[in-house]
Design an enzyme around this catalytic site. Sequence first.
Site, PDB file in Angstrom:
ATOM      1  N   ASN A  17      33.244  33.756  30.666  1.00 39.62           N
ATOM      2  CA  ASN A  17      34.651  34.160  30.824  1.00 39.62           C
ATOM      3  C   ASN A  17      35.354  33.272  31.840  1.00 39.62           C
ATOM      4  OD1 ASN A  17      35.523  36.606  29.200  1.00 39.62           O
ATOM      5  ND2 ASN A  17      33.506  37.258  29.938  1.00 39.62           N
ATOM      6  N   ARG A  68      28.234  49.028  51.364  1.00 41.74           N
ATOM      7  CA  ARG A  68      29.147  48.471  50.351  1.00 41.74           C
ATOM      8  C   ARG A  68      30.458  48.025  51.002  1.00 41.74           C
ATOM      9  NH1 ARG A  68      28.418  49.111  45.024  1.00 41.74           N
ATOM     10  NH2 ARG A  68      27.069  50.912  45.089  1.00 41.74           N
ATOM     11  N   ARG A  94      28.717  44.101  40.832  1.00 41.74           N
ATOM     12  CA  ARG A  94      28.702  45.089  41.911  1.00 41.74           C
ATOM     13  C   ARG A  94      29.871  46.053  41.749  1.00 41.74           C
ATOM     14  NH1 ARG A  94      24.223  45.615  44.110  1.00 41.74           N
ATOM     15  NH2 ARG A  94      25.185  46.557  45.948  1.00 41.74           N
ATOM     16  N   ASN A 110      39.617  43.642  35.567  1.00 38.99           N
ATOM     17  CA  ASN A 110      38.211  43.541  35.150  1.00 38.99           C
ATOM     18  C   ASN A 110      38.171  43.412  33.627  1.00 38.99           C
ATOM     19  OD1 ASN A 110      35.384  43.597  35.235  1.00 38.99           O
ATOM     20  ND2 ASN A 110      35.291  45.835  35.216  1.00 38.99           N
ATOM     21  N   HIS A 112      35.590  44.360  30.368  1.00 35.29           N
ATOM     22  CA  HIS A 112      34.414  45.167  30.050  1.00 35.29           C
ATOM     23  C   HIS A 112      34.157  45.075  28.543  1.00 35.29           C
ATOM     24  CE1 HIS A 112      31.419  48.264  30.515  1.00 35.29           C
ATOM     25  NE2 HIS A 112      31.961  48.941  29.527  1.00 35.29           N
ATOM     26  N   SER A 139      37.796  45.193  26.628  1.00 33.69           N
ATOM     27  CA  SER A 139      39.018  45.675  27.276  1.00 33.69           C
ATOM     28  C   SER A 139      39.231  44.943  28.592  1.00 33.69           C
ATOM     29  CB  SER A 139      38.896  47.170  27.616  1.00 33.69           C
ATOM     30  OG  SER A 139      38.428  47.922  26.519  1.00 33.69           O
ATOM     31  N   ASP A 148      35.215  51.570  35.129  1.00 35.49           N
ATOM     32  CA  ASP A 148      35.850  51.143  33.871  1.00 35.49           C
ATOM     33  C   ASP A 148      36.888  52.155  33.369  1.00 35.49           C
ATOM     34  OD1 ASP A 148      34.211  48.835  33.882  1.00 35.49           O
ATOM     35  OD2 ASP A 148      32.572  49.959  32.973  1.00 35.49           O
ATOM     36  N   GLU A 177      36.466  38.406  24.192  1.00 40.69           N
ATOM     37  CA  GLU A 177      36.712  38.423  25.639  1.00 40.69           C
ATOM     38  C   GLU A 177      37.393  37.134  26.075  1.00 40.69           C
ATOM     39  OE1 GLU A 177      33.516  39.664  28.221  1.00 40.69           O
ATOM     40  OE2 GLU A 177      32.522  40.751  26.623  1.00 40.69           O
TER      41      GLU A 177
HETATM   42  C1  GRF Z   1      30.947  40.046  29.859  1.00 42.80           C
HETATM   43  O1  GRF Z   1      30.470  40.710  28.722  1.00 42.80           O
HETATM   44  C2  GRF Z   1      31.916  40.926  30.619  1.00 42.80           C
HETATM   45  O2  GRF Z   1      32.686  41.734  29.792  1.00 42.80           O
HETATM   46  C3  GRF Z   1      30.986  41.776  31.445  1.00 42.80           C
HETATM   47  O3  GRF Z   1      29.971  40.896  31.849  1.00 42.80           O
HETATM   48  C4  GRF Z   1      29.844  39.834  30.891  1.00 42.80           C
HETATM   49  C5  GRF Z   1      30.006  38.552  31.644  1.00 42.80           C
HETATM   50  O4  GRF Z   1      29.786  37.433  30.839  1.00 42.80           O
HETATM   51  N1  GRF Z   1      31.681  42.425  32.518  1.00 42.80           N
HETATM   52  P1  GRF Z   1      30.042  35.986  31.424  1.00 42.80           P
HETATM   53  O5  GRF Z   1      29.295  35.874  32.739  1.00 42.80           O
HETATM   54  O6  GRF Z   1      31.521  35.792  31.591  1.00 42.80           O
HETATM   55  O7  GRF Z   1      29.458  35.053  30.380  1.00 42.80           O
END
Ligand code: GRF
Length: 216
Positions: A17, A68, A94, A110, A112, A139, A148, A177
């Site tokens: 991503n 945390r 985290r 974020n 997900h 999402s 989430d 994504e």
């Molecule tokens: C993705 O599926 C994202 O939605 C989730 O963790 C994964 C991360 O993938 N939160 P990358 O490290 O971006 O390849």
Amino acid sequence: MITPLPVAVLVSGHGTNLQAIINEREAGKLPIAIKVVISNDSSAYALKRAEQHGIPTHCISHKKFDSREAFDSEITKALESFGVELVVLAGFNRILSSHFVKHWKFRLINIHPSLVPAFPGLHAQRQAIEYGVKIAGCSVFFVDEGVDTGPIIIQSAVPVFPDDTEDTLTARILEQEHLILPLAIYWIATDQIYQNGRHVISPKSDVPLMRDYHDR
Ligand code: GRF
């Protein structure tokens, strides 16, 4: 000319991503400056991706902190030192404290790999396969204090086929994504959306849809 929005990307893993955001930025489609990529894991491949593109990286291991809150305030310190205005969680593994979430309210998003509110938390794709859903997806949302549960900016759906495995479904969702996360960042960087309670709304009528954005 829009002033580039100073962005940080928080990662823990492979960073595909992150790569999608970098690619869009380098293609001149995203009016952002990626100020820093922060990871809690020094072995995250995402850090290498950032380095390959000349983006500053910073590793803050959660293991070095008693709580945390202490870990999160170190992240905030780093983010502020880079003048960050939008924090993108892209595979950051985290859970962040409510203090952190409140501090970065409206400036923290974020991604997900499920159509929330279905399948929050870990292994969303496995949960989807086990549940037997016919449609899965991903999402992007503003982060609130739940897991989430924040107001949804954009979602994308994919079919689930009878012979899907966790891996094949993960790959199909990941493709989506990589489309929706840059688009959500674009909307924020160009002031095209705002949050009103649970609803993320556009005050403008000409917000680019996915095809318009990616065909530019
Ligand atoms: C993705 O599926 C994202 O939605 C989730 O963790 C994964 C991360 O993938 N939160 P990358 O490290 O971006 O390849």
